[in-house]
Design an enzyme around this catalytic site. Structure first.
Site, short mmCIF file in Angstrom:
data_model
loop_
_atom_site.label_atom_id
_atom_site.label_comp_id
_atom_site.label_asym_id
_atom_site.label_seq_id
_atom_site.Cartn_x
_atom_site.Cartn_y
_atom_site.Cartn_z
N VAL A 1 0.84 -1.17 0.00
CA VAL A 1 0.00 0.00 0.00
C VAL A 1 0.89 1.24 0.00
O VAL A 1 1.93 1.26 0.65
CB VAL A 1 -0.95 0.01 1.23
CG1 VAL A 1 -0.18 0.04 2.52
CG2 VAL A 1 -1.91 1.19 1.17
N SER A 2 0.51 2.25 -0.75
CA SER A 2 1.25 3.51 -0.72
C SER A 2 0.70 4.37 0.41
O SER A 2 -0.40 4.14 0.91
CB SER A 2 1.12 4.25 -2.05
OG SER A 2 -0.18 4.74 -2.20
N LYS A 3 1.48 5.35 0.82
CA LYS A 3 1.06 6.20 1.94
C LYS A 3 -0.22 6.96 1.63
O LYS A 3 -0.97 7.34 2.51
CB LYS A 3 2.19 7.17 2.28
CG LYS A 3 3.41 6.48 2.85
CD LYS A 3 4.56 7.44 3.08
CE LYS A 3 5.79 6.71 3.60
NZ LYS A 3 6.95 7.61 3.76
N ASP B 1 -2.71 5.72 -0.14
CA ASP B 1 -3.85 4.80 -0.25
C ASP B 1 -4.65 4.69 1.04
O ASP B 1 -5.85 4.52 1.03
CB ASP B 1 -3.37 3.39 -0.63
CG ASP B 1 -3.00 3.30 -2.09
OD1 ASP B 1 -2.25 2.40 -2.45
OD2 ASP B 1 -3.46 4.16 -2.87
N ALA C 1 4.78 1.66 0.81
CA ALA C 1 5.65 2.38 -0.12
C ALA C 1 4.96 3.63 -0.63
O ALA C 1 3.75 3.65 -0.81
CB ALA C 1 6.02 1.47 -1.30
#
Length: 203
Positions: free
Chosen positions: A10-12, A14, A41
């Protein structure tokens, strides 16, 4: 039968709910909690220790399970090469949702593995052709591939002048130039005469 090993990312931007959604999907598919690796990430170039650990944990006969295809690869090239590597290692691959669900236990999934392998081979051939073309172009301009020559024109002239003097200490000259004795003699003789490599560099 091998293990089901899952990977989630997961990105920050998301938010945590996306990560929970991925985990829930993996759990429903049969992946146990201790076998799920995860990364947080913020960009495609971020270091992903979770993915590295996941790939190391996989053994022949295991199956890697991800929620969507885009969770695995940083970019298309990375994705293609990663999936191709899984195939070569005898590791299965399963994508649960998205536009391209994949399950290599099925005929369609095996076909997808073959497509990824073909794309990876195509990419390797392109890189090889670019490298060969680049070297040929460099040779045409009077250069060769690899590291830059240790002896610059300025160093060659300095070595030429110094080698012509009896009082010159070779070890000290090499230290000053930052080259080995072998490299020095490849360009300049003990009497200070220029060798062929030196003449090419000075053209």
């Amino acid at each position: 039968m091998g293990e089901l090993i899952g990977y989630v990312r997961v990105s920050k931007s998301d938010g945590s709910q996306i990560l929970d959604l991925q985990k829930d999907a993996l759990l429903i598919s049969g992946v146990e909690v201790p076998m799920i690796y995860e990364d947080l990430a913020s960009g495609k170039k971020d270091i992903r220790p979770g993915l590295e650990a996941c790939l190391k944990a996989l053994r022949s006969g295991d199956t890697l399970v991800v929620w969507k295809l885009d969770r695995l690869g940083r970019d298309l090239r990375h994705l293609v090469n990663t999936v191709d590597d899984l195939s070569k290692r005898g590791v299965g691959f399963k994508v649960l949702s998205g536009q391209t669900p994949i399950d290599t236990s099925t005929a369609q999934g095996k076909l997808m593995f073959g497509i990824f392998a073909s794309l990876a081979e195509f990419e390797r051939e392109l890189i090889r052709e670019r490298t060969i073309a680049g070297l040929a172009s460099a040779r045409a301009r009077g250069r060769v591939g690899g590291r830059k020559p240790a002896m610059t024109p300025a160093k060659i002239r300095l070595a030429q002048a110094a080698m012509g003097k009896r009082e010159t200490v070779i070890s000290e000259l090499c230290h000053e130039l930052g080259v080995s004795r072998q490299t020095l003699y490849r360009y300049v003789s003990a009497d200070g005469d220029l060798r062929e490599d030196a003449r090419k560099r000075l053209r």
